[in-house]
Write a protein that holds these residues in place. Sequence first.
Motif, mmCIF file in Angstrom:
data_model
loop_
_atom_site.group_PDB
_atom_site.id
_atom_site.type_symbol
_atom_site.label_atom_id
_atom_site.label_comp_id
_atom_site.label_asym_id
_atom_site.label_seq_id
_atom_site.Cartn_x
_atom_site.Cartn_y
_atom_site.Cartn_z
ATOM 1 N N UNK A 278 0.811 -1.277 -0.031
ATOM 2 C CA UNK A 278 0.212 0.031 -0.204
ATOM 3 C C UNK A 278 0.912 1.245 -0.040
ATOM 4 N N UNK B 252 1.006 4.917 1.883
ATOM 5 C CA UNK B 252 0.391 5.538 2.798
ATOM 6 C C UNK B 252 0.929 6.936 3.045
ATOM 7 N N UNK C 249 1.517 10.222 5.569
ATOM 8 C CA UNK C 249 1.376 10.924 7.050
ATOM 9 C C UNK C 249 2.068 12.167 7.036
ATOM 10 N N UNK D 165 3.767 15.127 9.950
ATOM 11 C CA UNK D 165 4.220 15.567 11.313
ATOM 12 C C UNK D 165 4.254 16.978 11.405
ATOM 13 N N UNK E 28 6.901 18.708 16.438
ATOM 14 C CA UNK E 28 7.394 17.378 16.895
ATOM 15 C C UNK E 28 6.021 16.557 17.552
ATOM 16 N N UNK E 29 4.794 16.642 16.878
ATOM 17 C CA UNK E 29 3.912 15.749 17.206
ATOM 18 C C UNK E 29 3.992 14.540 16.834
ATOM 19 N N UNK E 30 3.256 13.795 16.904
ATOM 20 C CA UNK E 30 2.994 12.543 16.623
ATOM 21 C C UNK E 30 2.286 12.374 15.161
ATOM 22 N N UNK E 31 2.996 11.460 14.365
ATOM 23 C CA UNK E 31 2.683 11.581 12.902
ATOM 24 C C UNK E 31 1.339 11.361 12.834
ATOM 25 N N UNK F 223 -2.024 10.334 10.377
ATOM 26 C CA UNK F 223 -2.397 9.624 9.071
ATOM 27 C C UNK F 223 -3.351 10.480 8.410
ATOM 28 N N UNK G 78 -4.641 6.604 2.443
ATOM 29 C CA UNK G 78 -3.665 5.284 1.964
ATOM 30 C C UNK G 78 -4.444 5.009 0.612
ATOM 31 N N UNK H 114 5.350 12.441 4.828
ATOM 32 C CA UNK H 114 5.894 11.235 4.785
ATOM 33 C C UNK H 114 5.217 10.366 3.748
ATOM 34 N N UNK I 88 6.557 -0.309 8.183
ATOM 35 C CA UNK I 88 6.747 1.071 7.867
ATOM 36 C C UNK I 88 8.042 1.557 7.941
ATOM 37 N N UNK J 150 9.968 5.045 7.536
ATOM 38 C CA UNK J 150 9.727 6.706 7.329
ATOM 39 C C UNK J 150 11.379 7.075 6.631
ATOM 40 N N UNK J 151 10.974 7.624 5.651
ATOM 41 C CA UNK J 151 12.244 8.463 4.932
ATOM 42 C C UNK J 151 12.121 9.900 5.457
#
Lengths: 119, 108
Positions: B32, B34, B36, B38, B41-44, B46, B49, B87, B96, B98-99
């Motif tokens: 898939x 996906x 995301x 960010x 500095x919060x959480x990624x 969604x 997808x 991302x 997953x 993450x680049x």
Amino acid sequence: NAGVMQNPRHLVRRRGQEARLRCSPMKGHSHVYWYRQLPEEGLKFMVYLQKENIIDESGMPKERFSAEFPKEGPSILRIQQVVRGDSAAYFCASSPPIDLGRGLDETQYFGPGTRLLVL
Amino acid sequence: DAKTTQPTSMDCAEGRAANLPCNHSTISGNEYVYWYRQIHSQGPQYIIHGLKNNETNEMASLIITEDRKSSTLILPHATLRDTAVYYCIAAYGQNFVFGPGTRLSVLP
């Protein structure tokens, strides 16, 4: 429906102490993932757990780090004898049980993270 | 998992559409795509997808090329609050990767 919860949000430890980070997945989710993000870097996968089982820990450092997801209660990421290089943001994510009807679509939902600072 | 490549950064004027490209030329048939983001500095968070078909939700649209080697995330009317790192992930199951993502700056 509450999202993924993490606590504490901020944690300060001195070198050599232990750090315990907790993660409560979204309701109905049975899969938990832990990621680490160093300053100015992307997220790095650490470990994937299901209830009472570690499925993939390929991203976990070999020493001092451990994770669990007990039958009851939150998932715990434990770092023993912390060093300054452990200072980072630690994110937890959760996903629902596998549903073969939707293939292996396992969208992960992230918590707000725990910022660990080691002095 | 397939490696994805994204521009390092992009600017977009407030109110205009933001089109964020992603290359995943080695994606396999069951992976898939996906997206995301960010913020600070919060959480990624969604976004969206898809597997083969284009997808749309209340946040964005995802356009996947027919050969699935690339995709574009479209934010139809970017606002200042859309400034974030975006991302793109190509994944099968839970792996997953993450680049560095694309740092989108929405300008007033």
